[in-house]
Structures are given as C-alpha cells and as structure tokens.
Scaffold this motif. Structure first.
Motif, PDB file in Angstrom:
ATOM      1  N   ALA A  90       5.276 -16.405  14.283  1.00  0.00           N
ATOM      2  CA  ALA A  90       4.199 -17.350  13.405  1.00  0.00           C
ATOM      3  C   ALA A  90       2.504 -16.848  13.349  1.00  0.00           C
ATOM      4  CB  ALA A  90       4.022 -19.271  13.918  1.00  0.00           C
ATOM      5  N   PHE A  91       2.956 -16.593  15.032  1.00  0.00           N
ATOM      6  CA  PHE A  91       1.750 -15.241  15.442  1.00  0.00           C
ATOM      7  C   PHE A  91       1.309 -14.023  14.220  1.00  0.00           C
ATOM      8  CE2 PHE A  91       0.794 -11.396  18.183  1.00  0.00           C
ATOM      9  CZ  PHE A  91      -1.087 -11.844  18.566  1.00  0.00           C
ATOM     10  N   GLU A 126      15.423 -30.800  16.206  1.00  0.00           N
ATOM     11  CA  GLU A 126      13.914 -31.104  15.991  1.00  0.00           C
ATOM     12  C   GLU A 126      13.285 -29.859  15.292  1.00  0.00           C
ATOM     13  OE1 GLU A 126      13.690 -30.110  20.377  1.00  0.00           O
ATOM     14  OE2 GLU A 126      14.553 -32.129  20.919  1.00  0.00           O
ATOM     15  N   ASN A 127      14.093 -29.004  15.338  1.00  0.00           N
ATOM     16  CA  ASN A 127      14.375 -27.790  14.642  1.00  0.00           C
ATOM     17  C   ASN A 127      13.875 -26.887  12.938  1.00  0.00           C
ATOM     18  OD1 ASN A 127      12.900 -26.008  16.391  1.00  0.00           O
ATOM     19  ND2 ASN A 127      14.685 -26.638  17.339  1.00  0.00           N
ATOM     20  N   ASN A 128      14.545 -28.784  12.226  1.00  0.00           N
ATOM     21  CA  ASN A 128      14.427 -28.828  10.680  1.00  0.00           C
ATOM     22  C   ASN A 128      15.554 -28.309  10.673  1.00  0.00           C
ATOM     23  OD1 ASN A 128      12.306 -30.833  10.456  1.00  0.00           O
ATOM     24  ND2 ASN A 128      11.015 -29.307  10.759  1.00  0.00           N
ATOM     25  N   LEU A 129      16.297 -27.889  11.418  1.00  0.00           N
ATOM     26  CA  LEU A 129      17.545 -27.070  10.645  1.00  0.00           C
ATOM     27  C   LEU A 129      19.128 -28.168   9.868  1.00  0.00           C
ATOM     28  CD1 LEU A 129      17.468 -24.242  12.978  1.00  0.00           C
ATOM     29  CD2 LEU A 129      16.980 -24.432  10.986  1.00  0.00           C
ATOM     30  N   THR A 130      19.761 -27.320   9.228  1.00  0.00           N
ATOM     31  CA  THR A 130      20.607 -28.479   8.625  1.00  0.00           C
ATOM     32  C   THR A 130      21.718 -27.515   9.342  1.00  0.00           C
ATOM     33  OG1 THR A 130      20.561 -27.368   6.720  1.00  0.00           O
ATOM     34  CG2 THR A 130      19.680 -29.145   7.116  1.00  0.00           C
ATOM     35  N   GLU A 131      23.268 -28.094   9.343  1.00  0.00           N
ATOM     36  CA  GLU A 131      24.517 -27.584   9.612  1.00  0.00           C
ATOM     37  C   GLU A 131      24.712 -26.633   8.389  1.00  0.00           C
ATOM     38  OE1 GLU A 131      26.643 -28.269  11.823  1.00  0.00           O
ATOM     39  OE2 GLU A 131      25.744 -29.803  12.749  1.00  0.00           O
ATOM     40  N   ASN A 132      24.243 -25.702   7.011  1.00  0.00           N
ATOM     41  CA  ASN A 132      24.533 -25.020   6.751  1.00  0.00           C
ATOM     42  C   ASN A 132      23.475 -24.019   6.924  1.00  0.00           C
ATOM     43  OD1 ASN A 132      25.887 -26.197   4.379  1.00  0.00           O
ATOM     44  ND2 ASN A 132      24.031 -27.390   4.000  1.00  0.00           N
ATOM     45  N   ILE A 192       1.778 -18.259  21.660  1.00  0.00           N
ATOM     46  CA  ILE A 192       1.412 -17.356  20.931  1.00  0.00           C
ATOM     47  C   ILE A 192       2.428 -16.938  20.428  1.00  0.00           C
ATOM     48  CG2 ILE A 192       0.502 -14.887  21.135  1.00  0.00           C
ATOM     49  CD1 ILE A 192      -1.365 -15.673  23.405  1.00  0.00           C
ATOM     50  N   LYS A 193       3.389 -16.850  20.884  1.00  0.00           N
ATOM     51  CA  LYS A 193       4.613 -15.893  21.082  1.00  0.00           C
ATOM     52  C   LYS A 193       5.876 -16.899  20.368  1.00  0.00           C
ATOM     53  CE  LYS A 193       3.783 -11.683  20.928  1.00  0.00           C
ATOM     54  NZ  LYS A 193       4.541 -10.552  20.744  1.00  0.00           N
ATOM     55  N   GLY A 194       5.982 -18.096  21.238  1.00  0.00           N
ATOM     56  CA  GLY A 194       6.965 -18.648  20.771  1.00  0.00           C
ATOM     57  C   GLY A 194       7.852 -18.303  21.682  1.00  0.00           C
ATOM     58  N   ARG A 195       9.949 -19.644  21.390  1.00  0.00           N
ATOM     59  CA  ARG A 195      10.976 -19.584  22.255  1.00  0.00           C
ATOM     60  C   ARG A 195      11.249 -19.565  22.139  1.00  0.00           C
ATOM     61  NH1 ARG A 195       8.671 -24.033  25.275  1.00  0.00           N
ATOM     62  NH2 ARG A 195       9.641 -26.052  25.334  1.00  0.00           N
ATOM     63  N   LEU A 252      17.187 -19.714  17.708  1.00  0.00           N
ATOM     64  CA  LEU A 252      17.190 -20.187  16.555  1.00  0.00           C
ATOM     65  C   LEU A 252      15.610 -19.449  18.318  1.00  0.00           C
ATOM     66  CD1 LEU A 252      15.909 -20.812  14.180  1.00  0.00           C
ATOM     67  CD2 LEU A 252      14.730 -22.589  15.619  1.00  0.00           C
ATOM     68  N   GLU A 253      15.631 -18.245  17.180  1.00  0.00           N
ATOM     69  CA  GLU A 253      14.391 -16.904  17.450  1.00  0.00           C
ATOM     70  C   GLU A 253      13.150 -17.352  17.321  1.00  0.00           C
ATOM     71  OE1 GLU A 253      16.056 -15.572  19.605  1.00  0.00           O
ATOM     72  OE2 GLU A 253      18.094 -14.830  19.205  1.00  0.00           O
ATOM     73  N   ARG A 254      12.550 -16.424  17.781  1.00  0.00           N
ATOM     74  CA  ARG A 254      11.231 -16.692  17.474  1.00  0.00           C
ATOM     75  C   ARG A 254      10.711 -16.108  16.300  1.00  0.00           C
ATOM     76  NH1 ARG A 254       8.291 -12.870  22.327  1.00  0.00           N
ATOM     77  NH2 ARG A 254       9.507 -11.709  21.302  1.00  0.00           N
ATOM     78  N   SER A 255      11.526 -15.290  15.477  1.00  0.00           N
ATOM     79  CA  SER A 255      10.935 -14.919  14.504  1.00  0.00           C
ATOM     80  C   SER A 255      11.406 -16.219  13.259  1.00  0.00           C
ATOM     81  CB  SER A 255      11.696 -13.596  14.624  1.00  0.00           C
ATOM     82  OG  SER A 255      13.526 -14.016  14.552  1.00  0.00           O
ATOM     83  N   GLY A 256      12.388 -17.036  13.198  1.00  0.00           N
ATOM     84  CA  GLY A 256      13.262 -18.292  12.801  1.00  0.00           C
ATOM     85  C   GLY A 256      14.334 -17.792  12.471  1.00  0.00           C
TER      86      GLY A 256
END
Length: 165
Positions: free
Chosen positions: A49-50, A124-130, A104-107, A152-156
């Motif tokens: 995101a940064f 919490e991270n808006n992710l689905t099983e898919n 700044i970087k996320g975690r 879920l890495e900082r890059s997504g």
C-alpha cells in the motif's frame, strides 16, 4: 533562455499546443525515470500500500506538468520530493520496529496455522475461501491438509507453507 522554455514548453496559462504537450510529455517521462532512479527499486516492485499510494500521487502530480495545470518545473520538483519522502519513510520503517514500521509497511497476517483455517482472519482481511484455494493452487497444494501455515503478506500475496512429509 527563459523565453526559449516558454516557447517550447508553453506557460500553462494559455492553451498549450499539441506539440508543447508532446514535448512536455517527453521531458516529464525522462524526468520521471531520473527521479525514480533516485528512489529505490522497491517503489513499484513490491506493490505494498505504501508503494501504491506513491504511484497514484506521483502519476497525478506528473500529469499536471504535462497538461499545464501546474507550473512545469515546480511540479517536477514536487514529484522528486514525493520520491525522496518515500525513500525516507522506507528508511524509517527499516530502522524502527513496532507501530511506525507496521503503519508504513504493514505486517503479515496468519490465515492458516498448523493446518487450521483462521476464518476470522480471512473475514478481517476481506478474503474468501476461494482466495485461499487460489493461493493453494499457485503454491502447488491440492488439499488443505497439506498446509502448515498460510500468510497474507504485506504485498497482498498469500504465501503457503507446506507441512513436512
């Protein structure tokens, strides 16, 4: 010399001709490459995101130099300041641990722990099983039973760690 730049680049106060905008585009492109080299390779490489925020603002600022909506050279200076700010904040995030670096970087976020899917973390991270299944396929995993950890890495991106056989 100042008159030369006004003729070639226009002032932005009057309508710019097609060739003035074209020359501005070429100059902005070259200046953008030089400014990005002053930054770091990470700016667009990791896509956190940064980094994405810089990309959006950077593009917006530079477009104003091309279209003449802002003064040409001060706009290029503003783009340089943005890249230097990015580099400085990246240095701060690297140098400090804790809340500032995480802001700044996320975690990373654990999504699967010891083979158990953490549904609340997915939600919490808006992710689905898919989304998790897609990451499994990309990681060469065919069953959830094969997963030790998934993050879920900082890059997504979602990283899958397989269980030891």
């Amino acid at each position: 010399m100042e008159n030369f730049f006004e003729i070639i680049l226009g002032t932005g106060e009057d309508r710019l001709t097609w060739w003035q905008m074209s020359i501005r585009a070429v100059v902005v492109f070259i200046a953008a490459l030089v400014i990005m080299r002053i930054g770091s390779k990470r700016i667009f490489g990791k896509h956190t995101a940064f980094d994405i925020v810089l990309g959006i603002i950077y593009g917006s600022v530079l477009s104003r130099a091309i279209t003449g909506n802002s003064p040409f050279f001060p706009t290029l200076c503003a783009a340089l300041v943005l890249v230097l700010l990015h580099r400085f904040l990246a240095f701060l995030a690297f140098s400090t641990s804790g809340p500032l670096g995480n802001f700044i970087k996320g975690r990373p976020v654990m999504l699967v722990k010891h083979g158990e899917v953490l549904g609340d973390k997915l939600k919490e991270n808006n992710l689905t099983e898919n989304d998790l299944e897609e990451a499994m396929r990309q990681g060469g995993v065919t069953s959830r039973d094969e997963i030790e950890y998934a993050c879920l890495e900082r890059s997504g991106d979602i990283t899958i760690i397989k269980k030891d056989s």
